[in-house]
Design a protein around this motif. Structure first.
Motif, PDB file in Angstrom:
ATOM      1  N   MET A 308       1.810  -3.722   1.536  1.00 27.84           N
ATOM      2  CA  MET A 308       1.989  -4.095   2.820  1.00 27.84           C
ATOM      3  C   MET A 308       3.459  -3.872   3.268  1.00 27.84           C
ATOM      4  SD  MET A 308       0.048  -7.600   2.177  1.00 27.84           S
ATOM      5  CE  MET A 308      -1.495  -7.725   1.750  1.00 27.84           C
ATOM      6  N   SER A 312       3.601   0.973   4.588  1.00 29.56           N
ATOM      7  CA  SER A 312       3.603   0.802   6.054  1.00 29.56           C
ATOM      8  C   SER A 312       4.385   1.783   6.780  1.00 29.56           C
ATOM      9  CB  SER A 312       4.043  -0.637   6.354  1.00 29.56           C
ATOM     10  OG  SER A 312       5.475  -0.586   6.286  1.00 29.56           O
ATOM     11  N   ASP A 445       9.030  -5.851  11.615  1.00 30.97           N
ATOM     12  CA  ASP A 445       8.822  -4.336  11.698  1.00 30.97           C
ATOM     13  C   ASP A 445       9.927  -3.522  11.844  1.00 30.97           C
ATOM     14  OD1 ASP A 445       5.896  -4.297  10.877  1.00 30.97           O
ATOM     15  OD2 ASP A 445       5.434  -4.489  13.036  1.00 30.97           O
ATOM     16  N   LYS A 497      -5.578  -2.352   9.478  1.00 33.80           N
ATOM     17  CA  LYS A 497      -4.739  -1.369   9.126  1.00 33.80           C
ATOM     18  C   LYS A 497      -5.673   0.046   9.093  1.00 33.80           C
ATOM     19  CE  LYS A 497      -2.063   0.352   5.512  1.00 33.80           C
ATOM     20  NZ  LYS A 497      -1.012  -0.006   4.186  1.00 33.80           N
TER      21      LYS A 497
END
Length: 504
Positions: A308, A312, A445, A497
């Motif tokens: 995750m 990413s 993020d 995703k």
């Protein structure tokens, strides 16, 4: 009971606990050494040493003195006078004491020696695809597991007893429901992706020298917050992390020159385990609480960091340039192509190399076979055939040999039955934790894209790591997300995703 008497018993209990933890740490170093380069000729004798020390540890934990101390400290008045840490320590230790007391010490010693020998046999038989030589060891390990189940007792399903060892409170009934929910959502998604044109990932097979892989692995570990002053990275056959104490948590990985992502993501995976162990509160050192609360919660951290975060787009926006600089073999590969390649969905034979989406199918194969073995519905001799059939049914592929099939995992040789479901539970915990963390850290993020992991590590430490085994798995997920485990967070994450990556 007078408070002075309670205090005296508590002090003696803590002395015994510290002695037991010392044995555990010594055994941890021996195990690490056996799997990272100990001389082959010494392994048989080493197995005997491990057996002796393990038995001494077992005897300490099941001694009459330990039983008397636990009984006295569990009495209501005495128990209520203890600190929260000591209450939890006594509760967990009494559960383990009651369970272990049912196993005769001589039986336990024979089992420990066997398990150590079986792991060595597995290491020798796996590359030769030699199941028949390994089979007698596995048959004995399975036989011991069945004996232990009968001694421990069970209610609905024999396999429940093994599940509870790794994930307290988990049962076949609960797990069947969870896996059913996952299958319902993920199988159509996998099928939809299979209809799309395959990605070109041939560049992922370019040879990358081991030394370059090692250098980048060490670099990434440091970046995510792994403390090399409290650990080390070594090569091994089957990657693992060993937490001896928060000041000594060791990570291993496996380098394959024409598959550099194997070491890269194995390192991040084991690094996730290590971050958990390195950041347990100092007040728990020397107690039975100085470890992860369950295998599922532990796996949540390895999967969270490996997949995750580590797979990413923000992560690779920050680190792909560094990877190309340290690994010039990828100099002509675009970031978008690399990102899609490390998230490729493709049915594969090897669990540790499986993508996020199909990974749970690998776990379901093992879960189904373990249930059959422990309930006398499958014999070890028939395991390879059953394994191949399950892979054909669940993933549409069949192993060409035992090395890529039934011999691929080390877990069964060491008696790790009931462990595999923890991987899927870890995926589910991780997705729910990620959702809560994103809500708590709106800049998540941006932080990852800038290589700022301190806020993420601090949040995880506060919610999970520092508590060690002080909180139960249910308490951990409630502490993180304010709710019980919910598998829909994983399916929602995966759908979002992979629909984006494959433009579904």
């Amino acid at each position: 009971m007078r408070m002075s008497a309670v205090q005296a018993r508590l002090e003696r209990y803590l002395e015994l606990m510290k002695k037991m933890k010392s044995y555990e740490e010594a055994l941890g170093v021996l195990y690490w050494d056996m799997r990272t380069g100990a001389p082959r000729k010494g392994l048989e004798t080493r197995a005997e040493v491990v057996g002796v020390l393990s038995t001494e540890l077992f005897k300490l934990g099941t001694s009459s003195e330990m039983g008397e101390l636990l009984a006295a400290l569990s009495e209501r008045e005495a128990f209520e006078s203890l600190s929260r840490v000591h209450q939890r320590s006594v509760t967990e230790n009494k559960k383990e004491y009651d369970r272990s007391k049912k196993i005769p010490p001589e039986l336990y010693q024979k089992y420990v020696v066997l398990a150590s020998q079986a792991e060595t046999a597995w290491e020798e038989c796996k590359p030769k695809s030699d199941f028949e030589t390994f089979r007698p060891y596995l048959e004995q390990v399975v036989s011991y597991q069945k004996q232990f189940i009968e001694l421990w007792g069970y209610e609905d399903n024999k396999y429940d007893t093994l599940l509870d060892s790794y994930e307290p409170g988990m049962t076949v009934k609960k797990l069947d429901a969870v896996f059913g929910a996952l299958r319902e959502k993920l199988v159509p998604l996998v099928a939809a992706i299979a209809e799309k044109p395959p990605l070109d990932t041939s560049f992922m097979r370019r040879k990358v020298p081991t030394e370059r892989q090692r250098a980048f692995s060490e670099y990434i570990l440091k970046e995510i917050g792994y403390d090399f002053a409290a650990g080390r990275l070594d090569p091994t056959t089957h990657p693992f992390a060993t937490g001896l104490n928060p000041g000594d948590v060791r990570v291993t990985t496996r380098y394959i020159e024409d598959d550099f992502k194997n070491a890269l993501f194995s390192t991040i995976h084991e690094g996730g385990h290590a971050l958990y162990e390195q950041n347990i509160s100092p007040e728990l050192i020397g107690t039975n609480l100085c470890t992860g609360t369950s295998m599922g919660i532990h796996e949540s951290q390895s999967r969270l960091w490996e997949n995750m975060i580590g797979r990413s787009r923000p992560f690779w926006e920050r680190y792909y340039g560094e990877l190309q600089r340290m690994t010039p073999e990828l100099g002509d590969v675009a970031l978008d192509d690399f990102y899609r390649a490390v998230n490729e969905v493709k049915a594969s034979l090897i669990r540790t190399e499986a993508d996020e989406l199909t990974y749970n199918l690998h776990i379901m194969v093992r879960y189904e076979l373990e249930k059959l073995l422990m309930n006398d519905e499958l014999q070890v001799a028939d395991l390879p055939e059953a394994w191949n059939a399950k892979y054909k049914e669940y993933l549409g592929i069949e192993p060409p040999n035992h090395e890529l099939g039934v011999l691929q995992d080390v877990h069964w040789s060491g008696g790790g039955f009931g462990y595999f479901p923890s991987y899927s539970l870890g995926n589910m915990y991780a997705a729910q934790m990620m959702a809560a963390m994103r809500e708590a850290l709106p800049s998540f993020d941006a932080d990852v894209a800038a290589g700022r992991f301190e806020p993420i590590k601090a949040w995880l430490t506060d919610k999970i790591y520092k508590h060690g085994r002080l909180l139960t798995p249910s308490e951990v997920i409630r502490n993180v997300a304010g709710a019980e485990l919910d598998p829909t967070f994983l399916t929602d994450y995966l759908e979002k995703k992979y629909k984006e990556i494959y433009k579904l």
